[in-house]
Write an enzyme that holds these catalytic residues in place. Sequence first.
Site, PDB file in Angstrom:
ATOM      1  N   SER A   1       0.844  -1.196   0.000  1.00 43.03           N
ATOM      2  CA  SER A   1       0.000   0.000   0.000  1.00 43.03           C
ATOM      3  C   SER A   1       0.876   1.241   0.000  1.00 43.03           C
ATOM      4  O   SER A   1       2.074   1.181   0.272  1.00 43.03           O
ATOM      5  CB  SER A   1      -0.902   0.014   1.235  1.00 43.03           C
ATOM      6  OG  SER A   1      -0.183   0.426   2.392  1.00 43.03           O
ATOM      7  N   ASP A   2       0.272   2.376  -0.297  1.00 45.83           N
ATOM      8  CA  ASP A   2       0.949   3.642  -0.052  1.00 45.83           C
ATOM      9  C   ASP A   2       0.748   4.009   1.422  1.00 45.83           C
ATOM     10  O   ASP A   2       0.001   3.353   2.155  1.00 45.83           O
ATOM     11  CB  ASP A   2       0.420   4.735  -0.977  1.00 45.83           C
ATOM     12  CG  ASP A   2       1.480   5.779  -1.305  1.00 45.83           C
ATOM     13  OD1 ASP A   2       2.393   5.972  -0.488  1.00 45.83           O
ATOM     14  OD2 ASP A   2       1.391   6.400  -2.375  1.00 45.83           O
ATOM     15  N   TRP A   3       1.415   5.048   1.845  1.00 43.89           N
ATOM     16  CA  TRP A   3       1.444   5.451   3.258  1.00 43.89           C
ATOM     17  C   TRP A   3       0.018   5.658   3.792  1.00 43.89           C
ATOM     18  O   TRP A   3      -0.696   6.560   3.362  1.00 43.89           O
ATOM     19  CB  TRP A   3       2.256   6.737   3.384  1.00 43.89           C
ATOM     20  CG  TRP A   3       2.507   7.215   4.777  1.00 43.89           C
ATOM     21  CD1 TRP A   3       1.602   7.744   5.646  1.00 43.89           C
ATOM     22  CD2 TRP A   3       3.764   7.213   5.468  1.00 43.89           C
ATOM     23  NE1 TRP A   3       2.204   8.079   6.823  1.00 43.89           N
ATOM     24  CE2 TRP A   3       3.544   7.770   6.745  1.00 43.89           C
ATOM     25  CE3 TRP A   3       5.063   6.811   5.134  1.00 43.89           C
ATOM     26  CZ2 TRP A   3       4.568   7.930   7.680  1.00 43.89           C
ATOM     27  CZ3 TRP A   3       6.072   6.975   6.062  1.00 43.89           C
ATOM     28  CH2 TRP A   3       5.834   7.526   7.325  1.00 43.89           C
ATOM     29  N   ASP A   4      -0.387   4.785   4.715  1.00 43.33           N
ATOM     30  CA  ASP A   4      -1.692   4.882   5.386  1.00 43.33           C
ATOM     31  C   ASP A   4      -2.884   4.719   4.454  1.00 43.33           C
ATOM     32  O   ASP A   4      -4.025   5.007   4.845  1.00 43.33           O
ATOM     33  CB  ASP A   4      -1.838   6.216   6.131  1.00 43.33           C
ATOM     34  CG  ASP A   4      -1.217   6.194   7.519  1.00 43.33           C
ATOM     35  OD1 ASP A   4      -0.756   5.118   7.944  1.00 43.33           O
ATOM     36  OD2 ASP A   4      -1.187   7.245   8.178  1.00 43.33           O
TER      37      ASP A   4
END
Length: 757
Positions: free
Chosen positions: A290-293
């Site tokens: 995933s990307d950050w958060d």
Amino acid sequence: MELGFTIMRRYLFAAIVICVCCPLVQAHAETEPPIEQKVEQLLNKMSLAEKIGQTNLRGRSSRAKGPLPDSLKATVRAGNVGAFLNVMKPDERDELQRIAVEESRLGIPLLFGRDVIHGFKTIFPIPLGLAASWQPELAESGARVSAIEATELGVNWTFAPMMDIARDPRWGRIAESFGEDPVLTSAFSVAMVKGFQTDDLSNPTAMAATAKHLVGYGAAEGGRDYNTAMIPEGELRDVYLKPFKAAADAGVASMMTSFNELNGVPATGNKFVLTDILRGEWQYDGMVVSDWDSVIEMIAHGYAADKKQAAERAANAGLDMEMTSDTYELYLAELIKQGKVNDAQLDNLVRNILRMKFRLNLFDHPQRRKVEKSTILSAEHRQLAQQAAVQSAILLKNDGALPLTSQGKIALIGPLANAAHEQMGTWVFDGRAENNITMLDAMQQQLGKQNVLFADGLAYSRVKVQDGFAAAIEAAKRADRIVFVGGEESILSGEAHSRADISLPGAQEALIKELAKLNKPLILVVMAGRPITLGNIINDVDAVLFNFHPGTMAGPAISDLLLGKVSPSGRLPVTFPITAAQAPIYYNHKNTGRPANDKDYVPIDDIPVQAWQSSLGNDSHYLDIGFRPAYPFGYGLTYSTFDYSNLKLDKTSLNMDGKLHASATITNTGKREASEVVQLYIQDVVGDVTRPVRELKDWQKITLQPGQSQTVTFTLGTDQLAFHNISMQNVTEPGDFNLWIAPNAASGLQTSFKVIE
């Protein structure tokens, strides 16, 4: 150019020597079981907690200070983390890896990720700048340098290249893209993957690349980051997914989901993309992060009620590793117990993570490689960076002011003339201003300090007060020519840095207009992270040399170009609008039922008072700016001129699965050696679904001496004409096609051919 290729071959040879010629490594490889067998053997030993631990990517802020907390080390020791992001110090990476390998139960090594986007310590032009070179081999060389430097300090995974198709210059992350075209973007994406990874991920200088962001991030509404993207499936497949498919076929180690929602479903929980297409259709066996958060951001999207449901939707969609947020850690075990996530699905996620670690050879060589002498910021690396900056610069206008002569004095004005940090551009966490050479440094070195009179006029690009104008104008009065170096600071592009007004910020235009009143040759040099609208001042300057933030060696590269030591050869990888109101803007648009034309267009100032409502030519245009961009895709000037002639096809009817050869003669009609990017475009005139007015299919960059001619030949196969029809079948349809061999997407020699069944 040859120097760059020689250096790249030297590094590739060195990598081969390291990986192949070491007898111990070779003998070990001959007796090792296949990677899939090793993955299964390890997976069978893992507890549920250890499996979930592998899916956790723990992040730190790039600005975090102080020692690693003991709690973090304990997490590694317990096997509850699979990777780290932004562990800043090499010795901290070493310590965490030692704990993982020596003190955790199964000794599974860690991945250490870092945003190494267009350089590690030696900073190359931003990706949009690299694409402006139209030379993928330069991007490959830059990625190779980045990997060599980063792996020396223990970084084994990068979150690059970004291959989002970008059609809106307002979007801050257009800086990280390779532009608006899927064919050009695919070529540069594959080149950078090869540069980062080499042909063998077990190479000690290789680092795992990440194809991001899957998918449609560049189509966010309004050019605003994190926003909604609505993309019809045919366009999704024919445009936005193409670079990712090319990267998958090239063996990219990992992919990253995007922040945006796609057609109502956030990308991080989008099973159609992550499972149906990526795993099912493409048979991709790399890892997806995933990307950050972005997992927990599905709550704000309205796709998950809480963190538990976010974990459920991400896991069932096929997301292998969660970056920074902790929903997998908190809820996967419970979701499996409740039957909402199948334990076999978790095994699939972990398989993809372990496979990547085995391919990187981390189980046999977990620690960073040892070097006798560091190559970070070496002369060879800096020379490659300078070469890339030279090849990426685009000459947009020249009324004879360039190249500069070495006689007389130059007034060097503007907020980016001596801004070592700003010339690097976005995403340079490890670049340092003190390692860069500015234009002031380079021009004073080449011409002498007494011949280069400097006054910035504006302390930085956004300054609106004009208290520095007087000193700048005084310097200009004492000079024979003026070079204004403006644009955007690096902070004005990149993630979450979208702009509604994409003209020169601050008081730059006002200062340029004051300088123009002196009636001296005025050259505008722009450094920016996106296309900049220049309409307000384009008539006030005699030349424009545009640079997408050029990196460490910006000064020597631009100075050489201005002084004519080399002729500009960059071409636009994106369309430049007249105004931001035209965005999104791209060359490969559809025709509409009423395409605009010069004959019917009536400019707003020419409209008669009380004109009859239907008297203005009812076609697709703006009353005030017409229907053309400021500069088309593929555009760029040089210090010479080129003539296109003698367009030929070896056949005008092409059987299905056949090929044709298209050629044209290109002649350097000027007085200097120069390079030209010869571009091949086609148009499918009638389709099951409507087709773009032009589509790039190939290009060649050639260099000619004055008076020299060269026949450039392209091979075009019917497979290159395929598109997804209304039934989502990838087909080449019989019918009429137009073909251009051209210097840009708005001109060129045209002919036609047929595809027959």
